[in-house]
Scaffold this motif. Sequence first.
Motif, short mmCIF file in Angstrom:
data_model
loop_
_atom_site.label_atom_id
_atom_site.label_comp_id
_atom_site.label_asym_id
_atom_site.label_seq_id
_atom_site.Cartn_x
_atom_site.Cartn_y
_atom_site.Cartn_z
N THR A 185 38.07 28.33 38.12
CA THR A 185 39.00 29.10 37.30
C THR A 185 39.97 28.17 36.56
O THR A 185 40.65 27.36 37.19
N PHE A 186 40.02 28.29 35.24
CA PHE A 186 40.99 27.52 34.46
C PHE A 186 42.40 28.07 34.68
O PHE A 186 42.60 29.28 34.78
N ARG A 231 37.26 32.80 48.05
CA ARG A 231 36.17 33.25 47.18
C ARG A 231 36.58 33.22 45.70
O ARG A 231 36.10 32.40 44.95
N HIS A 232 37.44 34.15 45.30
CA HIS A 232 37.91 34.22 43.92
C HIS A 232 39.43 34.12 43.90
O HIS A 232 40.09 34.36 44.91
N LEU A 233 39.98 33.80 42.73
CA LEU A 233 41.43 33.71 42.60
C LEU A 233 41.84 34.11 41.20
O LEU A 233 41.04 34.13 40.26
N THR A 234 43.12 34.44 41.06
CA THR A 234 43.69 34.75 39.75
C THR A 234 45.12 34.25 39.71
O THR A 234 45.70 33.90 40.75
N PHE A 235 45.69 34.22 38.51
CA PHE A 235 47.06 33.77 38.34
C PHE A 235 47.97 34.97 38.09
O PHE A 235 47.55 35.99 37.53
N SER A 236 49.22 34.85 38.51
CA SER A 236 50.22 35.86 38.18
C SER A 236 50.45 35.85 36.67
O SER A 236 50.05 34.92 35.97
N ALA A 237 51.11 36.89 36.17
CA ALA A 237 51.31 37.01 34.73
C ALA A 237 52.08 35.84 34.14
O ALA A 237 51.83 35.43 33.01
N GLY A 239 51.98 32.80 35.36
CA GLY A 239 51.26 31.56 35.64
C GLY A 239 51.86 30.72 36.74
O GLY A 239 51.37 29.61 37.02
N LYS A 240 52.89 31.23 37.43
CA LYS A 240 53.57 30.44 38.45
C LYS A 240 53.06 30.67 39.86
O LYS A 240 53.53 30.04 40.81
N GLU A 241 52.10 31.59 39.99
CA GLU A 241 51.51 31.86 41.31
C GLU A 241 50.00 31.94 41.19
O GLU A 241 49.46 32.37 40.15
N VAL A 242 49.33 31.54 42.26
CA VAL A 242 47.89 31.69 42.40
C VAL A 242 47.63 32.64 43.55
O VAL A 242 48.17 32.46 44.66
N LEU A 243 46.83 33.67 43.30
CA LEU A 243 46.50 34.65 44.33
C LEU A 243 45.03 34.51 44.68
O LEU A 243 44.16 34.61 43.79
N VAL A 244 44.75 34.26 45.95
CA VAL A 244 43.40 33.92 46.41
C VAL A 244 42.90 34.99 47.36
O VAL A 244 43.59 35.35 48.33
N GLY A 290 50.34 43.17 34.27
CA GLY A 290 50.84 42.18 35.20
C GLY A 290 51.62 42.73 36.37
O GLY A 290 52.18 41.96 37.16
N LYS A 291 51.63 44.06 36.54
CA LYS A 291 52.48 44.67 37.57
C LYS A 291 51.83 44.75 38.94
O LYS A 291 52.52 44.72 39.96
N GLN A 292 50.51 44.91 38.99
CA GLN A 292 49.82 45.08 40.27
C GLN A 292 48.64 44.13 40.41
O GLN A 292 48.09 43.64 39.41
N VAL A 293 48.27 43.90 41.66
CA VAL A 293 47.10 43.10 42.00
C VAL A 293 46.12 44.00 42.75
O VAL A 293 46.52 44.78 43.63
N TYR A 294 44.83 43.88 42.40
CA TYR A 294 43.79 44.71 43.00
C TYR A 294 42.76 43.80 43.67
O TYR A 294 42.38 42.77 43.10
N VAL A 295 42.30 44.19 44.87
CA VAL A 295 41.35 43.37 45.62
C VAL A 295 40.31 44.29 46.26
O VAL A 295 40.66 45.34 46.81
N SER A 296 39.04 43.89 46.17
CA SER A 296 37.98 44.68 46.80
C SER A 296 37.57 44.09 48.14
O SER A 296 37.70 42.88 48.37
N ASN A 297 37.06 44.94 49.01
CA ASN A 297 36.63 44.54 50.35
C ASN A 297 35.35 45.29 50.69
O ASN A 297 35.29 46.51 50.60
N ARG A 298 34.33 44.55 51.10
CA ARG A 298 33.01 45.13 51.38
C ARG A 298 32.86 45.36 52.89
O ARG A 298 33.76 45.87 53.53
N GLY A 299 31.69 45.02 53.44
CA GLY A 299 31.45 45.22 54.86
C GLY A 299 31.48 46.69 55.23
O GLY A 299 30.87 47.53 54.57
#
Length: 382
Positions: A185-186, A231-237, A239-244, A290-299
């Motif tokens: 991820t850039f 697995r995957h990651l994204t940045f906050s709106a 750019g000062k945080e990384v969410l993994v 940029g207000k919420q973070v969404y994450v999926s979970n399998r299993g």
Amino acid sequence: MNSIKTLCAALLLAACSSPKQETEVIASTPTPSSYEFLIGTYTDSPIQGINHLYFSPSENILTVETIAGGIANPSFVIASKDGKRVFSLEEESGTPGGQVLSFARNPEDNSLTLIDQKKSGGDHPCHISISPNEDYVILGNYTGGSLSVFKVSSDGMLEHAQTIQHKGKSVNPQRQEKPHVHSTTFDPAGKQVLVADLGTDKIYVYDFDCSQAEPLRLSGEFPVTPGDGPRHLTFSADGKEVLVVEEMTASLDVFAYENGILTPKQRLSLLVEGFEGKVGAAEIRLSPDGKQVYVSNRGDANTISVFGKRPSGEYVPVQNISSGGLMPRNFNLTADGKYLLVAHQASNDIVIFERDSFTGKLTQTLWKAELNKPVYLFRLEE
């Protein structure tokens, strides 16, 4: 064969057996807003491959068609900003590895024309990122435990520039016996590339310099909790945080990010209290506002978790909702944030949710598209 169910109209139409097929329910509405996505899949027949989804809620239309058949397991697919260049992969093994492919896309009919393909440099490529100037693509090779860089010419040809082989392992002997690169991820500035390695339990930060023949240079390695499996990651709106997203523990880790340095800030679970069963956290997305973070979970969970952020900077759980199917490997939001689409690998469908723009909470709609093993959704910009 792909078939589409649009339950809102309580109609079921059978699609013809063809590499290009669609089913639609139409209600007359002038000048509707609409959304388009490319869909990566796992394939079980030669007519399957890359798909295109069109969704117009005001017209009550939901269609899916195969636009590039004969591609083996194009599990990840992305496009240039103008949508005219598409990059995908074949998630397979071989010598040396799977394939990376480039296509020209005609926005008028969504047809794809193959431009070039190259060996990925490692087994089972599973992720692609594109540089801000769209002149490089980077592949993560999961089983190969490596990442490969390809220069993209103005006409879409691919030239191998660099392959980096990770080394090491972690605590789970079944899943972490060697490196497993799961994403590249850039950062927002395009100066660094963050690489999540499930096998070594590390986030690697590489400096990116396109003036060099080999543009990536290792800057730092940042371990996560042993057994997490990033697995995957994204940045906050900002750019000062990384969410993994940590696949194996179904956790969300928040890191402060400055000058390529990751500093742990917070850790949250994707599980409801008392949950017992298998997990497999998969995708993470930031809402367009940029207000919420969404994450999926399998299993055994099969959920989408929603997190908001307090003025203090702390992330808090907002909702944990059924994904509406089995194995939500991937999902994405529309550009206006009104809808969230979930791709289910095991139940062979894409389910659509409405999103509350204030709270971020999701409500499942009756729109559903059925197709073979959808595993990635790339939003085409309007």
